[in-house]
Design an enzyme around this catalytic site. Structure first.
Site, PDB file in Angstrom:
ATOM      1  CB  CYS A  33     -27.618  31.205   2.563  1.00  0.00           C
ATOM      2  SG  CYS A  33     -27.815  29.654   3.566  1.00  0.00           S
ATOM      3  CG  ASP A  35     -27.607  37.202   2.819  1.00  0.00           C
ATOM      4  OD1 ASP A  35     -27.193  38.007   2.193  1.00  0.00           O
ATOM      5  OD2 ASP A  35     -28.694  36.753   3.057  1.00  0.00           O
ATOM      6  CB  CYS A  58     -28.135  41.394  -0.922  1.00  0.00           C
ATOM      7  SG  CYS A  58     -29.198  41.232   0.259  1.00  0.00           S
ATOM      8  CB  CYS A 102     -30.898  41.481   5.252  1.00  0.00           C
ATOM      9  SG  CYS A 102     -30.704  40.573   3.830  1.00  0.00           S
TER      10      CYS A 102
END
Lengths: 126, 395
Positions: A33, A35, A58, A102
């Site tokens: 994915c 992350d 990210c 996130c």
């Protein structure tokens, strides 16, 4: 699109790195994915005395990891468990909507580390 | 801070001569190209001149060029127009998995309207397999739409071969040449191209203008209605400054296409060699040789592309990535996935695309900065730590 605070934590992440013999580890996310977050804690008398993270992801993933470590340091476990993804996002002066997940990862990593610590504690008593 | 722009496949800086042309039009040539008096005639002349230049560069006739608002509109018009115009023959369309979204999303919309679309796979280099295309053609296939070079990898598709097959089978052939027009030689007759999409802003021209070449005799229906402009296929008052700007950009591109291509290739290879020498655990995405001379797409293992972009931006370097985190959809690049790239490697991709004005000094600066940036992100990456541990164990 990112706030100055996000960029600051991205450029100068706090508490980044591996931890020797952590008392609890939270691992969340998945490289597929894009992350992946790992959070390590040291606990003394129910207080988080040290915390570190490593993240593949990210800018927002790195900034939320960094921010959550700042927020929990010195907190009791119960206080730390009250930190939600919204708390993390707010502390960073907000995140773009598409990056809110996130902050969820950061919350989950923290909860995972505390859970892991408590589980280890129970097991060590047995 | 000096900025280094290496994202020319996204858009390009407007050439000063193009900017002058556009400004002159905005100030002086405000006429409607559809009117009879002097102002209108002057505007029409600018449009006609640009049409001639575009046509000449691809070996077409000027009445076969339709001006549009850009690549996306040209792709929409071509795919939809040909699909609707050939319903008597069938409703089957052939395209590929690596097309630009302007083609892919149009095809998906057509599927909902009852058209059947086959999305052809690509090999590990992101190149269409011609045999598979040949086998996929049916008696009710009305359109083949395959791009000339891919915007992400730069891999050049076997357009001449596809054109020959399309002609043999009597199927209309559209190609999106947004990344190749003005960069490599195109001849619509030799390559048997029936429709071809062009965008000005990828060629140091202005944004909001492009063109669609439509071979005389191709059956298609208009998708917009209104005035009589552009043979009623693309009604609306002409964007004279934009069209004249496109004309100027084409003139400049045509004047030194080969020379410019060679220069870009040198710049690209300098960067590739420098990266290969200084950064381990990387892979090239795209064809090693049959590739646009201005495009270099590399995956950096164990790190994610958006964080690389942000860090490079701090050094003044502007590049793109196929990472999910740089898109609103949170999906990694459909092009890299179609080539068999695993998602975690697609997430770590960077695309460097060069243009007029990039220098070797700029490349050397990137070669200096990039290992630091990748190194910093790898130092944070649990994937890299695991890799190092495994490496140590096996040693």
């Amino acid at each position: 699109m990112y706030s100055e605070k996000v960029m600051d934590h991205f450029r100068n992440p706090r508490n980044m790195g591996e931890m020797e013999n952590p008392d609890g580890v939270g691992k969340v996310g998945n490289p597929v994915c894009g992350d992946m977050m790992e959070l390590y804690i040291k606990v003394e008398n129910d207080v988080i005395t040290d915390v570190k993270f490593m993240t593949f992801g990210c800018g927002a993933a790195i900034a939320t990891s960094s921010m959550v470590t700042e927020l929990v340091k010195g907190k009791t476990l119960d206080e730390a468990l009250k930190i939600s993804n919204a708390t993390v996002a707010e502390a960073l002066d907000g995140l773009p909507p598409v990056k809110m997940h996130c902050s969820v990862l950061a919350e989950d990593a923290l909860k995972g580390a505390i859970e892991d610590y408590r589980k280890r504690k129970v097991e060590s008593k047995v | 801070m000096k900025r280094i722009y290496l994202d020319h496949n996204a858009t390009t800086p407007v050439h000063p001569e193009v900017a002058d042309q556009v400004c002159r039009c905005l100030r002086e040539d405000f006429g409607n190209a559809g009117t009879l008096y002097s102002y209108g005639r002057e505007a029409k002349k600018l449009v006609d001149d640009a049409r001639e230049k575009v046509a000449t560069l691809i070996g077409a006739r000027k009445e076969e060029i339709l001006f549009t608002s850009g690549g996306t509109e040209s792709d929409n018009m071509a795919v939809r127009g040909v699909a609707y115009g050939n319903i008597n023959k069938g409703r089957h369309i052939l395209t590929s998995t690596i097309e630009h979204h302007a083609v892919l999303e149009t095809c998906k919309a057509l599927e909902k309207e009852g058209f059947e679309v086959a999305y052809l796979p690509v090999d590990e280099y992101g190149t269409i397999k011609v045999d598979e295309l040949k086998n996929a053609i049916r008696s009710d296939t009305t359109l083949i739409s395959i791009m000339h070079a891919n915007n992400e990898t730069g891999s050049i598709q076997p357009v001449s071969e596809i054109g020959r097959i399309a002609k043999e089978k009597g199927v209309t052939f559209h190609t999106d040449t947004v990344q190749t027009f003005g960069k490599i030689v195109i001849n619509v007759d030799e390559m048997n191209i029936d429709l071809l999409s062009i965008s000005a802003h990828k060629l140091h021209g202005p944004k909001g203008v492009g063109a669609l070449y439509v071979r005389k005799g191709v059956k298609m229906k208009p998708v917009m209605f209104g005035g009589h402009q552009e043979r009623k296929m693309r009604p609306g008052t002409h964007n004279v400054p934009g069209i004249a700007g496109l004309g100027k950009a084409v003139e400049i591109a045509a004047s030194d296409m080969e020379e410019e291509g060679e220069k870009l290739l040198r710049v690209r290879e300098r960067l590739w060699e420098g990266i290969k020498k200084n950064i381990p655990h990387i892979r090239l995405n795209g064809h090693p040789t049959v590739r646009l001379s201005n495009t270099l797409n590399i995956s950096f293992e164990f790190v994610e592309g958006e964080s690389l972009i942000l860090s490079l931006d701090d050094h003044g370097i502007c590049v793109a990535s196929g990472s999910a985190c740089t898109s609103d959809s949170l999906e990694p690049s459909h092009v890299l996935l179609a080539m068999g790239c695993v998602p975690e490697v697609a997430h770590g991709s960077l695309r460097f695309s060069f243009g007029r004005g990039n220098t070797e000094e700029e490349i050397d600066f990137v070669i200096q900065a990039l290992p630091k940036v990748v190194g910093r992100m790898r130092s944070m990456s649990p994937l890299y730590r695991e890799f190092l541990k495994k490496q140590k164990e096996s040693a």
